[in-house]
Scaffold this active site. Structure first.
Site, PDB file in Angstrom:
ATOM      1  N   ASP A 125       0.802  -1.148   0.145  1.00 37.61           N
ATOM      2  CA  ASP A 125       0.096  -0.013   0.137  1.00 37.61           C
ATOM      3  C   ASP A 125       0.854   1.090   0.094  1.00 37.61           C
ATOM      4  OD1 ASP A 125      -2.493  -1.408   0.125  1.00 37.61           O
ATOM      5  OD2 ASP A 125      -2.107  -1.583   2.329  1.00 37.61           O
ATOM      6  N   ASP A 143      -7.192  -1.318  -4.545  1.00 33.88           N
ATOM      7  CA  ASP A 143      -8.324  -0.833  -3.187  1.00 33.88           C
ATOM      8  C   ASP A 143      -9.114   0.020  -3.997  1.00 33.88           C
ATOM      9  OD1 ASP A 143      -6.983  -2.532  -1.316  1.00 33.88           O
ATOM     10  OD2 ASP A 143      -5.923  -0.977  -0.707  1.00 33.88           O
TER      11      ASP A 143
END
Length: 180
Positions: A125, A143
């Site tokens: 991330d 995401d």
């Protein structure tokens, strides 16, 4: 079981969306990790409310269900693969282009994150939004695809006419039938 169990009129469209989403996620993660080398840069302030960071998520959304062992990673990856299979079966049955788009986005994101989990043991991330001392969770392109797909499905179910799901679509561009 028949061919229609696994492949429907919108399967090709949804699969291409998934492939494009997966490709965009992999390209972004490759660039951030290998080329830009975000890990060595620490926090990179892009704006007063957005930073680039390197975070390895050992769990699922919001870091829940942390998997710090090979068994844990296997369980999370296995669950994600089961979800991907279920989404593929759902895609074979959809009647609306917007539903195929939504499922394709979710599939592309899920594939991107399960790839990370299998090859890295965690999900990479990078994007951190924050304001007034509140930090939203750190996320990645996969995401974003998942969130957009879920939002489309919710929007389609609450306001079907708004996103063009008022009539059954067909992949050949013709419309017909009545709403289900």
């Amino acid at each position: 079981m028949s061919r229609e169990t696994f492949w429907g009129p919108w399967s090709l469209f949804g699969s291409l969306v998934a492939l494009a989403g997966f490709g965009a996620d992999r390209l972004n993660k490759w660039w951030m990790i290998e080329v830009y080398d975000i890990a060595s840069r620490g926090r990179v302030e892009v704006t007063s409310f957005f930073d680039l960071v390197m975070a390895w998520n050992l769990g699922v959304s919001y870091g829940l269900f942390q998997a710090q062992t090979a068994l844990g990673v296997t369980v999370l990856a296995g669950f994600a693969i089961a979800v991907i299979i279920g989404l593929g079966l759902w895609l074979a049955r959809v009647e609306y282009r917007v539903t195929a788009l939504a499922i394709g986005l979710i599939l592309g994101g899920a594939l991107g994150n399960v790839y990370d989990r299998i090859f890295y043991g965690a999900v990479a991330d990078f994007f951190s939004f924050h304001a007034f001392g509140f930090y939203w969770y750190i996320f990645n392109i996969a995401d974003v695809w998942i969130a957009l797909g879920v939002a489309l499905i919710i929007l389609e179910s609450v306001l079907p006419g708004l996103v063009g799901a008022g009539k059954k679509d067909s992949p050949d561009g013709k419309s017909g039938g009545t709403p289900v």
